[in-house]
Design an enzyme around this catalytic site. Structure first.
Site, short mmCIF file in Angstrom:
data_model
loop_
_atom_site.label_atom_id
_atom_site.label_comp_id
_atom_site.label_asym_id
_atom_site.label_seq_id
_atom_site.Cartn_x
_atom_site.Cartn_y
_atom_site.Cartn_z
N ARG A 65 -37.81 -13.29 35.25
CA ARG A 65 -38.90 -14.09 34.69
C ARG A 65 -38.39 -15.38 34.07
O ARG A 65 -39.13 -16.37 33.99
CB ARG A 65 -39.71 -13.25 33.69
CG ARG A 65 -40.47 -12.11 34.36
CD ARG A 65 -41.18 -11.24 33.36
NE ARG A 65 -40.30 -10.55 32.45
CZ ARG A 65 -39.64 -9.43 32.72
NH1 ARG A 65 -39.77 -8.87 33.90
NH2 ARG A 65 -38.84 -8.87 31.83
N GLU A 102 -29.32 -0.47 25.67
CA GLU A 102 -29.58 0.72 24.85
C GLU A 102 -28.96 1.95 25.52
O GLU A 102 -28.31 2.77 24.90
CB GLU A 102 -31.08 0.88 24.67
CG GLU A 102 -31.46 1.86 23.59
CD GLU A 102 -32.97 1.98 23.47
OE1 GLU A 102 -33.69 1.19 24.09
OE2 GLU A 102 -33.41 2.90 22.76
P1 AMP Z 1 -32.34 -8.05 25.41
O1 AMP Z 1 -31.02 -8.17 26.11
O2 AMP Z 1 -32.51 -6.73 24.74
O3 AMP Z 1 -32.60 -9.21 24.47
O4 AMP Z 1 -33.45 -8.05 26.51
C1 AMP Z 1 -33.87 -9.23 27.05
C2 AMP Z 1 -34.27 -9.10 28.51
O5 AMP Z 1 -35.04 -7.92 28.74
C3 AMP Z 1 -35.12 -10.27 28.88
O6 AMP Z 1 -34.65 -10.75 30.12
C4 AMP Z 1 -36.52 -9.72 28.97
O7 AMP Z 1 -37.13 -10.17 30.13
C5 AMP Z 1 -36.40 -8.21 28.99
N1 AMP Z 1 -37.19 -7.52 27.95
C6 AMP Z 1 -36.70 -6.82 26.91
N2 AMP Z 1 -37.66 -6.26 26.17
C7 AMP Z 1 -38.82 -6.66 26.75
C8 AMP Z 1 -40.21 -6.42 26.45
N3 AMP Z 1 -40.61 -5.67 25.41
N4 AMP Z 1 -41.14 -6.99 27.24
C9 AMP Z 1 -40.76 -7.76 28.30
N5 AMP Z 1 -39.48 -7.99 28.63
C10 AMP Z 1 -38.52 -7.46 27.88
#
Ligand code: AMP
Length: 177
Positions: A65, A102
């Site tokens: 995205r 996670e």
């Molecule tokens: P993080 O590495 O945990 O910051 O996760 C970020 C990536 O996961 C991004 O590329 C987001 O597109 C996706 N992502 C994580 N949590 C969500 C959520 N609640 N809704 C949509 N996309 C998420």
């Protein structure tokens, strides 16, 4: 950094999907935002005005995205667009970065020749959650000899404290939850 703009249209176009892709996660669905001309252009413009034209050489979009937001941002800057992709998707020589999720790990890749030394790079994604993806993106840019000028997200899930991983970087989010 936060910016003050009328983001109600953007906020109103984001759809919460409970328990996707797994129980307990509220997925922030940006497809209604992308389909709404006012919301999409406002989100892109809000990122563009936070950095000045001439201050960014390349805009990085994180699969998948992130690509959709980053490409029009790059166009407005007159900057190049660089995709960061999941492992095995890019056809040429790559450098990679593995980071903790996670459950398990994830690997991001970028083409080895994507950046010129000293390029000022803006990293763009839809959501900042735990920050692991964004930090891996910063590492890839820096290992390529380029400089992270900043990071921009449409949505920041503040309760996951992703900003702690971006200490020392200039980052912005349009909406915070
Ligand atoms: P993080 O590495 O945990 O910051 O996760 C970020 C990536 O996961 C991004 O590329 C987001 O597109 C996706 N992502 C994580 N949590 C969500 C959520 N609640 N809704 C949509 N996309 C998420």
């Amino acid at each position: 950094m936060r910016i003050e703009l009328d983001l109600q249209t953007v906020q109103g176009s984001i759809r919460d999907i409970p328990d996707f892709p797994k129980p307990g996660v509220v997925f922030k669905d940006i497809t209604p935002l992308l389909a709404d001309p006012a919301a999409f252009s406002t989100a892109v413009d809000a990122i563009v005005v936070s950095y000045g034209r001439g201050t960014i050489d390349k805009v990085v979009g994180i699969e998948a995205r992130g690509f959709i937001i980053a490409a029009p941002v790059a166009y407005h800057f007159g900057a190049g667009f660089v995709p960061l992709r999941k492992v095995g998707k890019l056809p040429y020589d790559t450098i990679s970065e593995t980071y903790e999720l996670e459950y398990g790990t994830e690997t991001l890749e970028v083409h080895a020749d994507a950046f010129e030394a000293g390029d000022r790079v803006l990293i763009v994604d839809d959501v900042l959650a735990t920050g692991g993806t964004a930090k891996a993106a910063c590492n890839l840019v820096e290992h390529s000899g380029a400089t992270v000028a900043g990071l921009a997200f449409v949505i920041e899930l503040e309760f996951l404290k992703g900003s702690a991983k971006l200490d020392g970087y200039d980052y912005m989010s349009l909406l915070q939850y």
